[in-house]
Design a protein around this motif. Sequence first.
Motif, PDB file in Angstrom:
ATOM      1  N   TYR A 194       0.834  -1.201   0.000  1.00  0.00           N
ATOM      2  CA  TYR A 194       0.000   0.000   0.000  1.00  0.00           C
ATOM      3  C   TYR A 194       0.873   1.258   0.000  1.00  0.00           C
ATOM      4  O   TYR A 194       0.654   2.186  -0.775  1.00  0.00           O
ATOM      5  CB  TYR A 194      -0.938  -0.009   1.206  1.00  0.00           C
ATOM      6  CG  TYR A 194      -1.716   1.265   1.383  1.00  0.00           C
ATOM      7  CD1 TYR A 194      -2.809   1.546   0.566  1.00  0.00           C
ATOM      8  CD2 TYR A 194      -1.348   2.191   2.351  1.00  0.00           C
ATOM      9  CE1 TYR A 194      -3.523   2.726   0.722  1.00  0.00           C
ATOM     10  CE2 TYR A 194      -2.057   3.372   2.511  1.00  0.00           C
ATOM     11  CZ  TYR A 194      -3.142   3.633   1.695  1.00  0.00           C
ATOM     12  OH  TYR A 194      -3.850   4.808   1.849  1.00  0.00           O
ATOM     13  N   TYR A 238       2.475   2.054  -3.335  1.00  0.00           N
ATOM     14  CA  TYR A 238       1.570   2.595  -4.345  1.00  0.00           C
ATOM     15  C   TYR A 238       0.871   3.884  -3.904  1.00  0.00           C
ATOM     16  O   TYR A 238       0.250   4.561  -4.719  1.00  0.00           O
ATOM     17  CB  TYR A 238       0.517   1.548  -4.741  1.00  0.00           C
ATOM     18  CG  TYR A 238       1.076   0.468  -5.633  1.00  0.00           C
ATOM     19  CD1 TYR A 238       0.980   0.573  -7.019  1.00  0.00           C
ATOM     20  CD2 TYR A 238       1.710  -0.642  -5.098  1.00  0.00           C
ATOM     21  CE1 TYR A 238       1.496  -0.399  -7.848  1.00  0.00           C
ATOM     22  CE2 TYR A 238       2.237  -1.633  -5.920  1.00  0.00           C
ATOM     23  CZ  TYR A 238       2.125  -1.498  -7.290  1.00  0.00           C
ATOM     24  OH  TYR A 238       2.648  -2.461  -8.116  1.00  0.00           O
ATOM     25  N   TYR A 244       0.792   7.255  -5.781  1.00  0.00           N
ATOM     26  CA  TYR A 244       0.054   7.299  -7.039  1.00  0.00           C
ATOM     27  C   TYR A 244      -1.453   7.410  -6.811  1.00  0.00           C
ATOM     28  O   TYR A 244      -2.234   7.313  -7.745  1.00  0.00           O
ATOM     29  CB  TYR A 244       0.388   6.073  -7.885  1.00  0.00           C
ATOM     30  CG  TYR A 244       1.869   5.942  -8.115  1.00  0.00           C
ATOM     31  CD1 TYR A 244       2.526   6.771  -9.020  1.00  0.00           C
ATOM     32  CD2 TYR A 244       2.613   5.022  -7.384  1.00  0.00           C
ATOM     33  CE1 TYR A 244       3.900   6.667  -9.209  1.00  0.00           C
ATOM     34  CE2 TYR A 244       3.979   4.913  -7.568  1.00  0.00           C
ATOM     35  CZ  TYR A 244       4.615   5.736  -8.481  1.00  0.00           C
ATOM     36  OH  TYR A 244       5.970   5.630  -8.665  1.00  0.00           O
ATOM     37  N   TYR A 292      -3.803   5.486  -5.313  1.00  0.00           N
ATOM     38  CA  TYR A 292      -4.613   4.319  -5.682  1.00  0.00           C
ATOM     39  C   TYR A 292      -5.892   4.255  -4.855  1.00  0.00           C
ATOM     40  O   TYR A 292      -5.873   4.534  -3.655  1.00  0.00           O
ATOM     41  CB  TYR A 292      -3.806   3.033  -5.496  1.00  0.00           C
ATOM     42  CG  TYR A 292      -3.061   2.630  -6.743  1.00  0.00           C
ATOM     43  CD1 TYR A 292      -3.485   1.541  -7.494  1.00  0.00           C
ATOM     44  CD2 TYR A 292      -1.966   3.340  -7.181  1.00  0.00           C
ATOM     45  CE1 TYR A 292      -2.815   1.180  -8.645  1.00  0.00           C
ATOM     46  CE2 TYR A 292      -1.287   2.984  -8.331  1.00  0.00           C
ATOM     47  CZ  TYR A 292      -1.723   1.898  -9.054  1.00  0.00           C
ATOM     48  OH  TYR A 292      -1.079   1.534 -10.203  1.00  0.00           O
ATOM     49  N   HIS A 293      -6.994   3.897  -5.515  1.00  0.00           N
ATOM     50  CA  HIS A 293      -8.268   3.654  -4.847  1.00  0.00           C
ATOM     51  C   HIS A 293      -8.291   2.165  -4.482  1.00  0.00           C
ATOM     52  O   HIS A 293      -8.011   1.315  -5.325  1.00  0.00           O
ATOM     53  CB  HIS A 293      -9.423   4.006  -5.790  1.00  0.00           C
ATOM     54  CG  HIS A 293     -10.774   3.747  -5.210  1.00  0.00           C
ATOM     55  ND1 HIS A 293     -11.314   4.546  -4.221  1.00  0.00           N
ATOM     56  CD2 HIS A 293     -11.690   2.781  -5.452  1.00  0.00           C
ATOM     57  CE1 HIS A 293     -12.514   4.077  -3.896  1.00  0.00           C
ATOM     58  NE2 HIS A 293     -12.756   3.010  -4.626  1.00  0.00           N
ATOM     59  N   ASP A 338      -8.620   4.566 -13.325  1.00  0.00           N
ATOM     60  CA  ASP A 338      -7.201   4.233 -13.244  1.00  0.00           C
ATOM     61  C   ASP A 338      -6.773   4.120 -11.789  1.00  0.00           C
ATOM     62  O   ASP A 338      -7.481   4.541 -10.885  1.00  0.00           O
ATOM     63  CB  ASP A 338      -6.362   5.329 -13.922  1.00  0.00           C
ATOM     64  CG  ASP A 338      -6.506   5.319 -15.427  1.00  0.00           C
ATOM     65  OD1 ASP A 338      -6.557   4.223 -16.008  1.00  0.00           O
ATOM     66  OD2 ASP A 338      -6.572   6.410 -16.022  1.00  0.00           O
ATOM     67  N   HIS A 339      -5.605   3.565 -11.586  1.00  0.00           N
ATOM     68  CA  HIS A 339      -4.982   3.472 -10.268  1.00  0.00           C
ATOM     69  C   HIS A 339      -5.914   2.805  -9.247  1.00  0.00           C
ATOM     70  O   HIS A 339      -6.308   3.413  -8.258  1.00  0.00           O
ATOM     71  CB  HIS A 339      -4.509   4.848  -9.788  1.00  0.00           C
ATOM     72  CG  HIS A 339      -3.442   5.405 -10.663  1.00  0.00           C
ATOM     73  ND1 HIS A 339      -3.712   6.306 -11.653  1.00  0.00           N
ATOM     74  CD2 HIS A 339      -2.115   5.154 -10.713  1.00  0.00           C
ATOM     75  CE1 HIS A 339      -2.591   6.605 -12.277  1.00  0.00           C
ATOM     76  NE2 HIS A 339      -1.609   5.922 -11.735  1.00  0.00           N
ATOM     77  N   MET A 374      -6.347  -0.521  -6.703  1.00  0.00           N
ATOM     78  CA  MET A 374      -5.690  -1.620  -6.010  1.00  0.00           C
ATOM     79  C   MET A 374      -6.776  -2.530  -5.447  1.00  0.00           C
ATOM     80  O   MET A 374      -7.602  -2.103  -4.645  1.00  0.00           O
ATOM     81  CB  MET A 374      -4.806  -1.106  -4.866  1.00  0.00           C
ATOM     82  CG  MET A 374      -4.121  -2.235  -4.098  1.00  0.00           C
ATOM     83  SD  MET A 374      -3.069  -1.619  -2.755  1.00  0.00           S
ATOM     84  CE  MET A 374      -1.726  -0.924  -3.703  1.00  0.00           C
ATOM     85  N   THR A 389      -3.888   0.413 -15.154  1.00  0.00           N
ATOM     86  CA  THR A 389      -3.078   0.696 -13.962  1.00  0.00           C
ATOM     87  C   THR A 389      -3.756   0.095 -12.732  1.00  0.00           C
ATOM     88  O   THR A 389      -3.995   0.777 -11.741  1.00  0.00           O
ATOM     89  CB  THR A 389      -2.885   2.215 -13.780  1.00  0.00           C
ATOM     90  OG1 THR A 389      -4.179   2.823 -13.724  1.00  0.00           O
ATOM     91  CG2 THR A 389      -2.071   2.809 -14.898  1.00  0.00           C
ATOM     92  N   TRP A 390      -4.084  -1.184 -12.838  1.00  0.00           N
ATOM     93  CA  TRP A 390      -4.717  -1.905 -11.739  1.00  0.00           C
ATOM     94  C   TRP A 390      -3.714  -2.906 -11.191  1.00  0.00           C
ATOM     95  O   TRP A 390      -2.924  -3.488 -11.927  1.00  0.00           O
ATOM     96  CB  TRP A 390      -5.954  -2.649 -12.224  1.00  0.00           C
ATOM     97  CG  TRP A 390      -7.057  -1.789 -12.758  1.00  0.00           C
ATOM     98  CD1 TRP A 390      -7.085  -0.427 -12.871  1.00  0.00           C
ATOM     99  CD2 TRP A 390      -8.305  -2.247 -13.287  1.00  0.00           C
ATOM    100  NE1 TRP A 390      -8.270  -0.006 -13.413  1.00  0.00           N
ATOM    101  CE2 TRP A 390      -9.046  -1.104 -13.684  1.00  0.00           C
ATOM    102  CE3 TRP A 390      -8.878  -3.491 -13.459  1.00  0.00           C
ATOM    103  CZ2 TRP A 390     -10.311  -1.186 -14.236  1.00  0.00           C
ATOM    104  CZ3 TRP A 390     -10.138  -3.581 -14.006  1.00  0.00           C
ATOM    105  CH2 TRP A 390     -10.851  -2.437 -14.383  1.00  0.00           C
TER     106      TRP A 390
END
Length: 190
Positions: free
Chosen positions: A15, A18, A21, A23-24, A123-124, A126, A155-156
Motif C-alpha cells: 500500500y 503505491y 500514485y 490508488y483507490h 485508473d490506479h 488496487m 493501472t490496476w
Amino acid sequence: IERERESVETLKNIYNEYKPYNYHIILPTSMGKDSKLTEHIVQLTNIKYEAIFNNTTCDSADVYREVKNRGDIKIITPKDSSGNNLSLYRMMENGTGIASRHSRWCCSIFKEGGTKQFCKGKDHLMFIFGMRNEESATRSEYQDIWYNPQWADLTWVGVLPIRKWTELELWLYTIHNNLPINAKYKKGYQ
C-alpha cells in the motif's frame, strides 16, 4: 499470530509503495472465509477501502442475506450489451454451457467481467483479494502482487495478503479471533 503479522506487514508495504500514485482500494468479497479473513487483515491496517460483491446470480441465500445486511457493500451485477443484468441460469439455458470447475466461463463473466464493467474508465485501482496459494496449482505460483491478464495495460494491481495461509490456519485464526462465519459453512458448504 505470525501469519497475521506477515499479512498486515505485506499489505502495508505494498500500500505504501503505491500510495504516492493515489490508488483507490477495492476489496472484492464473496462473503466466504477467505474474504472475511482478508477484510479483517485490511481493517487491522486501517487502510480505507470500498467493498464490492460480484453477483454471480447463483450464490446461496445465506450469502445474499449477509451482503444485504452489511449495507456497505456495492453489489456488482454484470450487464449485457443492452444494459440488462446477466443471469447464470439464463445463460446456461440459452446455450452458453454448464458452468463447472473445469468450464469456468462464469468467473470470467460474473466476477472479472462485472468488476471490469464497474471499474471501466478508472485508473490506479488496487484490489485486495483473498486468494491463497494452496487453493490450486495455478494459485500456488502467485506472489504478493498479482496482475490479472484481462487487465492488459490498465493501472490496476492486485494484492494477496493471505496467500500463504493454509486452510487450517485460516479456520483456527477465524475461530480464535471470533471472526464472523457465513451461515452456509454451518450447513456443510465448503
